[in-house]
Design an enzyme around this catalytic site. Structure first.
Site, short mmCIF file in Angstrom:
data_model
loop_
_atom_site.label_atom_id
_atom_site.label_comp_id
_atom_site.label_asym_id
_atom_site.label_seq_id
_atom_site.Cartn_x
_atom_site.Cartn_y
_atom_site.Cartn_z
N ALA B 51 0.38 -1.72 -0.42
CA ALA B 51 -0.23 0.10 -0.17
C ALA B 51 1.04 1.30 0.11
O ALA B 51 0.73 2.23 0.77
CB ALA B 51 -1.20 -0.11 1.29
N ILE B 52 2.16 1.28 -0.90
CA ILE B 52 2.34 2.74 -1.00
C ILE B 52 2.54 2.96 -2.60
O ILE B 52 2.34 2.05 -3.31
CB ILE B 52 4.42 1.99 -0.60
CG1 ILE B 52 4.32 1.83 0.75
CG2 ILE B 52 5.11 3.55 -0.98
CD1 ILE B 52 5.89 0.70 1.35
N HIS B 54 3.94 4.74 -4.70
CA HIS B 54 5.38 5.03 -5.64
C HIS B 54 5.38 6.33 -6.23
O HIS B 54 4.91 6.32 -7.31
CB HIS B 54 6.19 3.74 -6.85
CG HIS B 54 6.40 2.42 -5.48
ND1 HIS B 54 6.92 2.26 -4.64
CD2 HIS B 54 5.41 1.60 -5.16
CE1 HIS B 54 7.00 1.56 -3.83
NE2 HIS B 54 5.74 0.46 -3.54
N VAL B 177 -13.03 -17.29 -16.07
CA VAL B 177 -12.76 -18.03 -17.32
C VAL B 177 -11.92 -19.07 -17.48
O VAL B 177 -11.19 -19.48 -17.07
CB VAL B 177 -12.19 -16.58 -17.93
CG1 VAL B 177 -11.58 -17.36 -19.75
CG2 VAL B 177 -12.90 -15.46 -17.88
N LYS B 254 17.61 -8.53 -0.44
CA LYS B 254 16.92 -7.84 -0.48
C LYS B 254 16.02 -7.52 1.15
O LYS B 254 15.63 -8.90 1.74
CB LYS B 254 15.30 -7.80 -1.33
CG LYS B 254 14.22 -6.95 -1.61
CD LYS B 254 12.63 -7.59 -2.42
CE LYS B 254 12.51 -5.87 -3.04
NZ LYS B 254 11.46 -5.15 -1.63
N SER B 345 0.55 1.51 -7.85
CA SER B 345 0.81 3.36 -8.10
C SER B 345 0.76 3.39 -9.68
O SER B 345 0.22 4.53 -9.83
CB SER B 345 2.07 3.69 -8.00
OG SER B 345 3.00 2.98 -6.64
#
Lengths: 371, 456
Positions: B51-52, B54, B177, B254, B345
């Site tokens: 929920a950033i 960017h 689908v 990371k 974003s």
């Protein structure tokens, strides 16, 4: 509706100590609320206090609008609740069917809902057995209670219910995409995992105080419980702000909480009628493992004793002895008449706190190694 | 078999990207259907991201993603103001903990410039602690990104879907689908709720985009679900995280981020773990342990507070490093695949890019002059006036003065409104995303039964 947690505790046994009657939770809540009204109190339900406006003034949201209440004294009696799943860090899927006891009781007793068919109860404390009773009444079979303790503390309660208790057992995963299908349990002594099919999980005990207003007022918190700190007269360090009930000692029985209320009323009257001094906190009572928290936190050697003349302690393992120390000096060594077990409040006489040095360091309460 | 109505465009996938595309398309003179396999919008990847909002400062320069994130940031910022999607411009701070990370910062600032973002600044360790005092000791320096913002991803998807509906889009939930039948002028999408016929099809199926793409006869990419576990800490932790704290990419791998949320909590995560099961959004003991260790190393005081929520989202990682947006005029088909976590974003820019591509491929786009005004979404952000705080609103309707969820201060009026909204929730979880009810520290101890009762 006024009355707190007893409103949704339908089992009997309330009011024995204070009202000399044998009542269900809702009847007890009604009786106490009626007494308050008879004594002249105005009860505003559907009024949610959302914050502080000043040292002793509050804002509340009500259907009639925002309410700003300024008083000479404020008493925090916001109670305690059970930690829900996220706070317990239980991994797995996030299906429907996972409840705390409070949620379950609200669902069954206040909303007439039904939990499921087959439940695993996490915990084997008194409240866990109360959850088992509620499940039974709603047609959901409690199939197992689990406890991380080596010895279930409240085994006798299981007799009328005949639900097995898994000891040394931790819940390590919840499974099910939409609805719970099973839980994974791990034996803490052997590390052996097993899976129990169920559609309902009840997370019991693991109490935490509802301390939001205490924290937004920046009141200091007691170690262990994270309750607002008070002295035996139930005064917090903020002038005019008192606290009572399970927000201070999560979670004692309703009668102990109600006893706080009576005690607080006396202290409030004293403060409102003649007392203009507000004590500066001096000595602290701090818990040492296996004591998780101690109440009251602030002890002034000369003031009134606490409610019921008792110190309240929360042991996390069975204990037989208590030691009170100050500055490496043993104040008291005390052997309990019966071993205290985890999952409930241990009440010990206030008079054990003797020989305090008012100028000394904090008093520490632990379980002595003797015996 | 009876054929349903025929649409000009069917968009498969009602996540943030698909909803944005449907909204944009229905701004033209087109009959649009928005399909999703699930029973609510934003039920897949879109509901569980960081929920950033960017700026795109750290994208790969020159990529479509870089361009669309930058443009999407501006578009969504403006749209959020119009519609009331909660956004807080908290800014971000990349914190270097090693010499290697510290040396990487100037390069990141230059990269940001190449991405069209020039407001990053290098700051000293002292400034790092001034900005985020609760960080653990040992920070060597930092890089600020003043425009990184936090946003409500739930309201964003809902706003797009709500506006798409008001513009005439038909929302077909629970339509998975299963096969595709091409025809000379239309394509029939066979779903578990019957066929949907459309002239053009847009594939914004997120985690399932490669599978849908194969139904159209392509074999060009594979989605690997990448699980990201997150911990949301109690509101009491919010003062610890006044801005987003980002890791510096380095050989250590990371790191995780710490971010305030628009609901007033603090988020720690995500993990990154490639899975094969596209539905496995469970949390794991290992993930939890990893996050707690990271949290303890970054901000020890955070761990003193309770966790209010833990969840896992699946990101639609693909085997290439850019968005894959490609139109095929002969098949009257467009793929919007490989939209990674930046898709929130970039969503509005993706939608307008998709429309351009469709036009190039042969879809006639005639702007409508009769568009309704954008919706005003319920305000569920903590930095704005909520109904329980508004004397005026309560005076107009006492239901806004009746707090049902004590922890999140959600009123009966808001729950009632959500249930009666154009895109109503399908269950408790959908209601939580629309109102925050039951999302607080007690998780329903007090209000759970009452909220469930209101759903019936």
């Amino acid at each position: 509706m006024a009355g707190g947690v007893p409103r949704h505790c339908h089992h009997p046994g309330f009011g024995v100590r204070d009202l000399r009657r044998f009542l269900s939770g809702p009847a007890y809540a009604r009786a106490l609320a009626a007494r308050a009204v008879a004594a002249g109190a105005e009860i505003r339900t559907e009024a949610t206090v959302t914050g502080w406006e000043g040292d002793t003034s509050l804002t509340a949201t009500t259907p009639q609008g925002l309410l700003r209440v300024t008083a000479r004294a404020v008493l925090l009696a916001t109670g305690a609740r059970e930690r829900p799943r996220p706070a317990r860090l239980i991994p797995g899927d996030r299906p429907r069917g996972v409840y705390t006891t409070g949620h379950l009781q609200n669902l069954v007793h206040l909303e007439g809902g039904s939990p499921g068919r087959r439940a695993v109860i996490v915990g084997a404390d008194p409240v866990s057995w109360s959850a088992a009773l509620t499940l039974r009444s709603a047609g959901c079979r409690p199939v197992l209670l689990t406890t991380e303790h080596a010895k279930p503390s409240y085994a006798p309660l299981s007799l009328p219910l005949r639900v097995p208790v898994a000891r040394n057992t931790r819940i390590t995963r919840i499974n099910g995409h939409d609805r719970v299908t099973s839980v994974d349990l791990t034996d803490l002594t052997t590390g052996t995992p097993r899976t129990i099919p169920c559609d309902t999980v009840i997370l019991t005990a693991d109490w935490t105080p509802d301390n939001e207003l205490a924290r937004t007022a920046s009141l200091p918190l007691a170690p262990g419980s994270r309750s607002p700190q008070t002295d035996p007269a139930l005064r917090t360090p903020r002038r005019g702000v008192f606290a009572a009930g399970n927000v201070l000692h999560p979670a004692a029985t309703a009668s102990v909480a109600a006893q706080d209320g009576t005690h607080a009323a006396t202290q409030l009257m004293r403060w409102l009628t003649n007392d203009t001094k507000w004590p500066t906190p001096s000595l602290q009572l701090l818990p040492d493992p296996p004591i998780h928290w101690a109440f009251p936190t602030l002890i002034h050697p000369t003031t009134t004793p606490p409610p019921g003349n008792h110190l309240l302690l929360w042991p996390t393992t069975p204990i037989r002895h208590l030691t009170l120390r100050q500055d490496n000096h043993t104040l008291t060594e005390h052997t309990l008449r019966r071993p205290a077990v985890p999952g409930g409040v241990l009440r010990v006489p206030w008079r054990l706190l003797t020989g305090l040095n008012p100028e000394g360091g904090p008093v520490r309460v632990g379980s002595g190694s003797t015996g | 078999m009876t054929e349903g109505p025929s649409y000009d465009v069917a968009v498969i996938g009602a996540g943030v990207v698909g909803a944005a595309i449907a909204r944009e398309l229905s701004g033209y003179d087109l009959r649009v259907a928005l399909l999703d396999a699930r029973d609510d919008v934003g039920e897949g990847t879109s509901k569980a991201n960081t929920a950033i909002l960017h700026t795109g400062f750290d994208a790969s320069p020159g990529t479509l993603e870089s361009r669309l994130v930058r443009r999407g940031y501006a578009l969504l910022s403006a749209y959020a103001e119009t519609t009331g999607i909660p956004v807080e411009r908290t800014g971000a701070l990349l914190v270097a903990w090693t010499e290697e990370e510290l040396e990487a910062l100037p390069g990141l600032r230059e990269k940001a410039v190449r991405n069209g973002y020039s407001h990053c600044a290098l700051v000293s360790a002292a400034e790092v602690y001034e900005q985020v005092p609760a960080l653990a000791a040992g920070a060597l320096g930092g890089l600020t990104v003043p425009d990184e913002s936090i946003i409500c991803s739930w309201t964003t998807t809902l706003a797009y879907a709500t506006e798409a509906l008001s513009r005439g889009t038909v929302l077909l939930l629970g339509h998975r689908v299963s096969s595709v039948e091409p025809g000379p002028c239309t394509t029939t999408l066979h779903t578990d709720r019957g066929p949907v016929v459309a002239r053009w099809v847009v594939n914004a199926a997120g985690l399932g985009a490669d599978l849908v793409d194969r139904l159209f006869g392509f074999d060009r990419f594979t989605v690997t679900p990448r699980r990201g576990e997150l911990l949301v800490y109690d509101k009491f932790a919010r003062p610890l995280a006044p801005r987003i704290v980002l890791p510096v990419p380095s050989s250590r791998g990371k790191g995780v981020l710490i971010s305030p949320t628009v609901y007033g909590n603090v988020m720690l995560g995500p993990t990154a773990e490639d899975l094969s099961d596209r539905t496995d959004t469970s949390t794991s003991a290992a993930g939890l342990e990893f996050l707690l260790a990271k949290g303890a190393a970054l901000m020890p005081r955070l761990l003193e507070e309770d966790v209010t929520a833990s969840y896992a989202g699946l990101r639609a990682a693909i085997d290439r490093s850019d968005y894959l947006i490609s139109a095929d005029g002969s098949r009257r088909y467009l793929l919007a695949g490989g939209i990674r976590s930046t898709g929130l974003s970039a969503s509005m820019a993706i939608a307008s890019y998709v429309c351009e591509q469709l036009m190039v491929a042969g879809l006639a786009l005639v702007p409508r002059s009769d568009l309704p005004s954008p919706p005003r979404m319920p305000q569920i952000g903590e930095a704005f006036v909520r109904p329980y705080q508004s004397d005026e609103l309560i005076a107009s309707d006492p239901a806004y003065g009746r707090v049902v969820c004590f922890c999140e201060k959600v009123t009966e009026g808001e729950i009632r409104d959500a249930l009666a909204s154009p895109v109503p929730p399908a269950g408790v979880d959908g209601l939580r995303r629309r109102t925050r009810a039951m999302n607080g520290r007690c998780q329903g101890f007090y209000c759970g039964a009452k909220v469930q009762g209101m759903l019936l």
